[in-house]
Design a protein around this motif. Structure first.
Motif, PDB file in Angstrom:
ATOM      1  N   ASN A 197       5.153   8.148  -8.949  1.00  0.00           N
ATOM      2  CA  ASN A 197       3.992   9.022  -9.095  1.00  0.00           C
ATOM      3  C   ASN A 197       2.698   8.224  -9.239  1.00  0.00           C
ATOM      4  OD1 ASN A 197       2.663  11.473  -9.260  1.00  0.00           O
ATOM      5  ND2 ASN A 197       2.995  11.694 -11.470  1.00  0.00           N
ATOM      6  N   LEU A 198       2.515   7.306  -8.326  1.00  0.00           N
ATOM      7  CA  LEU A 198       1.359   6.415  -8.382  1.00  0.00           C
ATOM      8  C   LEU A 198       0.062   7.163  -8.094  1.00  0.00           C
ATOM      9  CD1 LEU A 198       3.047   3.407  -6.626  1.00  0.00           C
ATOM     10  CD2 LEU A 198       2.004   3.318  -8.901  1.00  0.00           C
ATOM     11  N   THR A 199      -0.991   6.715  -8.742  1.00  0.00           N
ATOM     12  CA  THR A 199      -2.335   7.256  -8.516  1.00  0.00           C
ATOM     13  C   THR A 199      -3.280   6.116  -8.163  1.00  0.00           C
ATOM     14  OG1 THR A 199      -3.254   7.030 -10.746  1.00  0.00           O
ATOM     15  CG2 THR A 199      -1.811   8.914 -10.369  1.00  0.00           C
ATOM     16  N   SER A 200      -4.475   6.481  -7.759  1.00  0.00           N
ATOM     17  CA  SER A 200      -5.459   5.456  -7.401  1.00  0.00           C
ATOM     18  C   SER A 200      -5.786   4.562  -8.592  1.00  0.00           C
ATOM     19  CB  SER A 200      -6.723   6.121  -6.866  1.00  0.00           C
ATOM     20  OG  SER A 200      -7.274   6.997  -7.840  1.00  0.00           O
ATOM     21  N   GLU A 201      -5.619   5.080  -9.793  1.00  0.00           N
ATOM     22  CA  GLU A 201      -5.887   4.294 -10.995  1.00  0.00           C
ATOM     23  C   GLU A 201      -4.889   3.143 -11.167  1.00  0.00           C
ATOM     24  OE1 GLU A 201      -9.201   5.819 -11.537  1.00  0.00           O
ATOM     25  OE2 GLU A 201      -8.510   4.679 -13.273  1.00  0.00           O
ATOM     26  N   ASP A 202      -3.787   3.202 -10.451  1.00  0.00           N
ATOM     27  CA  ASP A 202      -2.779   2.136 -10.527  1.00  0.00           C
ATOM     28  C   ASP A 202      -3.075   0.990  -9.566  1.00  0.00           C
ATOM     29  OD1 ASP A 202      -0.460   4.814 -10.839  1.00  0.00           O
ATOM     30  OD2 ASP A 202      -1.134   3.494 -12.464  1.00  0.00           O
ATOM     31  N   THR A 203      -4.109   1.121  -8.755  1.00  0.00           N
ATOM     32  CA  THR A 203      -4.483   0.041  -7.849  1.00  0.00           C
ATOM     33  C   THR A 203      -4.895  -1.186  -8.654  1.00  0.00           C
ATOM     34  OG1 THR A 203      -5.178   1.523  -6.070  1.00  0.00           O
ATOM     35  CG2 THR A 203      -6.150  -0.687  -6.099  1.00  0.00           C
TER      36      THR A 203
ATOM     37  N   THR B 251       0.818  -9.829  -7.414  1.00  0.00           N
ATOM     38  CA  THR B 251       1.054  -9.121  -6.169  1.00  0.00           C
ATOM     39  C   THR B 251       0.159  -7.877  -6.157  1.00  0.00           C
ATOM     40  OG1 THR B 251       2.770  -8.170  -4.740  1.00  0.00           O
ATOM     41  CG2 THR B 251       3.026  -7.789  -7.095  1.00  0.00           C
ATOM     42  N   GLN B 252      -0.433  -7.616  -5.006  1.00  0.00           N
ATOM     43  CA  GLN B 252      -1.413  -6.531  -4.903  1.00  0.00           C
ATOM     44  C   GLN B 252      -0.707  -5.192  -4.679  1.00  0.00           C
ATOM     45  OE1 GLN B 252      -5.006  -6.559  -4.945  1.00  0.00           O
ATOM     46  NE2 GLN B 252      -4.682  -4.342  -4.988  1.00  0.00           N
ATOM     47  N   VAL B 253      -1.140  -4.196  -5.434  1.00  0.00           N
ATOM     48  CA  VAL B 253      -0.695  -2.822  -5.240  1.00  0.00           C
ATOM     49  C   VAL B 253      -1.926  -1.973  -4.971  1.00  0.00           C
ATOM     50  CG1 VAL B 253       0.309  -0.783  -6.345  1.00  0.00           C
ATOM     51  CG2 VAL B 253       1.360  -3.046  -6.681  1.00  0.00           C
ATOM     52  N   THR B 254      -1.920  -1.273  -3.857  1.00  0.00           N
ATOM     53  CA  THR B 254      -3.042  -0.415  -3.492  1.00  0.00           C
ATOM     54  C   THR B 254      -2.534   1.007  -3.288  1.00  0.00           C
ATOM     55  OG1 THR B 254      -4.169  -2.258  -2.403  1.00  0.00           O
ATOM     56  CG2 THR B 254      -4.912  -0.029  -1.856  1.00  0.00           C
ATOM     57  N   VAL B 255      -3.132   1.935  -4.017  1.00  0.00           N
ATOM     58  CA  VAL B 255      -2.759   3.337  -3.905  1.00  0.00           C
ATOM     59  C   VAL B 255      -3.939   4.084  -3.313  1.00  0.00           C
ATOM     60  CG1 VAL B 255      -1.900   5.382  -5.094  1.00  0.00           C
ATOM     61  CG2 VAL B 255      -1.311   3.083  -5.942  1.00  0.00           C
ATOM     62  N   SER B 256      -3.757   4.564  -2.102  1.00  0.00           N
ATOM     63  CA  SER B 256      -4.867   5.190  -1.397  1.00  0.00           C
ATOM     64  C   SER B 256      -4.330   6.143  -0.345  1.00  0.00           C
ATOM     65  CB  SER B 256      -5.743   4.124  -0.734  1.00  0.00           C
ATOM     66  OG  SER B 256      -6.730   4.712   0.073  1.00  0.00           O
TER      67      SER B 256
ATOM     68  N   SER C 118       0.836  -1.197   0.000  1.00  0.00           N
ATOM     69  CA  SER C 118       0.000   0.000   0.000  1.00  0.00           C
ATOM     70  C   SER C 118       0.868   1.242   0.000  1.00  0.00           C
ATOM     71  CB  SER C 118      -0.895   0.000   1.236  1.00  0.00           C
ATOM     72  OG  SER C 118      -1.806  -1.082   1.194  1.00  0.00           O
ATOM     73  N   VAL C 119       0.449   2.228  -0.754  1.00  0.00           N
ATOM     74  CA  VAL C 119       1.225   3.461  -0.873  1.00  0.00           C
ATOM     75  C   VAL C 119       0.257   4.626  -1.088  1.00  0.00           C
ATOM     76  CG1 VAL C 119       1.537   3.204  -3.370  1.00  0.00           C
ATOM     77  CG2 VAL C 119       3.217   4.516  -2.038  1.00  0.00           C
ATOM     78  N   GLN C 120       0.659   5.796  -0.696  1.00  0.00           N
ATOM     79  CA  GLN C 120      -0.174   6.984  -0.896  1.00  0.00           C
ATOM     80  C   GLN C 120      -0.011   7.518  -2.318  1.00  0.00           C
ATOM     81  OE1 GLN C 120       0.888   9.774   2.214  1.00  0.00           O
ATOM     82  NE2 GLN C 120      -0.543   8.811   3.655  1.00  0.00           N
ATOM     83  N   PRO C 121      -1.004   8.238  -2.801  1.00  0.00           N
ATOM     84  CA  PRO C 121      -0.866   8.853  -4.131  1.00  0.00           C
ATOM     85  C   PRO C 121       0.402   9.691  -4.215  1.00  0.00           C
ATOM     86  CG  PRO C 121      -3.115   9.046  -3.352  1.00  0.00           C
ATOM     87  CD  PRO C 121      -2.323   8.490  -2.210  1.00  0.00           C
ATOM     88  N   GLY C 122       1.076   9.579  -5.343  1.00  0.00           N
ATOM     89  CA  GLY C 122       2.348  10.270  -5.524  1.00  0.00           C
ATOM     90  C   GLY C 122       3.551   9.469  -5.068  1.00  0.00           C
ATOM     91  N   GLY C 123       3.299   8.359  -4.422  1.00  0.00           N
ATOM     92  CA  GLY C 123       4.390   7.527  -3.918  1.00  0.00           C
ATOM     93  C   GLY C 123       4.955   6.594  -4.969  1.00  0.00           C
ATOM     94  N   SER C 124       5.899   5.766  -4.525  1.00  0.00           N
ATOM     95  CA  SER C 124       6.602   4.846  -5.424  1.00  0.00           C
ATOM     96  C   SER C 124       6.634   3.444  -4.839  1.00  0.00           C
ATOM     97  CB  SER C 124       8.042   5.317  -5.639  1.00  0.00           C
ATOM     98  OG  SER C 124       8.081   6.584  -6.256  1.00  0.00           O
ATOM     99  N   LEU C 125       6.728   2.485  -5.723  1.00  0.00           N
ATOM    100  CA  LEU C 125       6.951   1.087  -5.344  1.00  0.00           C
ATOM    101  C   LEU C 125       7.827   0.460  -6.417  1.00  0.00           C
ATOM    102  CD1 LEU C 125       3.479  -0.360  -4.215  1.00  0.00           C
ATOM    103  CD2 LEU C 125       5.507  -0.093  -2.785  1.00  0.00           C
ATOM    104  N   ARG C 126       8.582  -0.541  -6.033  1.00  0.00           N
ATOM    105  CA  ARG C 126       9.330  -1.319  -7.015  1.00  0.00           C
ATOM    106  C   ARG C 126       8.900  -2.780  -6.908  1.00  0.00           C
ATOM    107  NH1 ARG C 126      15.833  -2.338  -7.689  1.00  0.00           N
ATOM    108  NH2 ARG C 126      15.449  -3.667  -5.871  1.00  0.00           N
ATOM    109  N   LEU C 127       8.361  -3.288  -7.980  1.00  0.00           N
ATOM    110  CA  LEU C 127       7.980  -4.688  -8.044  1.00  0.00           C
ATOM    111  C   LEU C 127       9.134  -5.506  -8.619  1.00  0.00           C
ATOM    112  CD1 LEU C 127       4.345  -4.459  -9.454  1.00  0.00           C
ATOM    113  CD2 LEU C 127       5.121  -4.302  -7.084  1.00  0.00           C
ATOM    114  N   SER C 128       9.228  -6.739  -8.152  1.00  0.00           N
ATOM    115  CA  SER C 128      10.237  -7.666  -8.662  1.00  0.00           C
ATOM    116  C   SER C 128       9.547  -8.902  -9.213  1.00  0.00           C
ATOM    117  CB  SER C 128      11.208  -8.078  -7.556  1.00  0.00           C
ATOM    118  OG  SER C 128      11.884  -6.953  -7.030  1.00  0.00           O
ATOM    119  N   CYS C 129      10.113  -9.431 -10.274  1.00  0.00           N
ATOM    120  CA  CYS C 129       9.641 -10.693 -10.850  1.00  0.00           C
ATOM    121  C   CYS C 129      10.842 -11.617 -10.951  1.00  0.00           C
ATOM    122  CB  CYS C 129       9.029 -10.460 -12.221  1.00  0.00           C
ATOM    123  SG  CYS C 129       8.633 -11.967 -13.132  1.00  0.00           S
TER     124      CYS C 129
END
Length: 122
Positions: A83-89, A116-121, A11-22
């Motif tokens: 620069n994540l937004t809620s649309e990226d959830t 993997t779940q990504v939640t932007v809120s 979970s991350v707030q709008p405008g935040g960043s995450l790095r996914l790994s595969c």
């Protein structure tokens, strides 16, 4: 042994960043794509990278915000999301394809991770 396993969601707030790994064991000669499926939405491809790591492709909705990269030595493909937004959830999946030319056509990806779940809120 073939393996595709995603990690790094959260979970991350709008405008935040995450790095996914595969972790892609056994797919060194495959194109790897990242797909996502948001609530009530169809699965969509968002980025892919060639087996060499020299070619990459993004859909417009993530261009300039997401970066795909490949560590061929460790068999890991990353998706840096800024620069994540809620649309990226969404649930994010990585998948492997034998071809790069078809880019993000889902039918050309034969192997998929569990997601993997990504939640932007806020």
């Amino acid at each position: 042994q073939l393996q595709l396993a995603e990690s790094g969601g959260g979970s991350v707030q709008p405008g935040g960043s995450l790095r996914l790994s595969c972790t892609a064991v056994g797919f060194a000669d495959h194109t790897i794509g990242w797909f996502r499926q948001g609530p009530g939405k169809e699965r969509e491809g968002i980025a892919c990278i060639s087996r060499s790591g020299m070619l990459s492709h993004y859909v417009d909705s993530v261009k300039e915000r997401f970066t795909i990269s490949r560590d061929r030595w460790n068999n890991v493909i990353y998706l840096q999301m800024d620069n994540l937004t809620s649309e990226d959830t969404a649930v994010y999946y990585c998948a492997a394809s034998e071809t790069y030319d078809t880019l993000l056509t889902p039918a050309t990806y034969d192997n998929w991770g569990q997601g993997t779940q990504v939640t932007v809120s806020s």
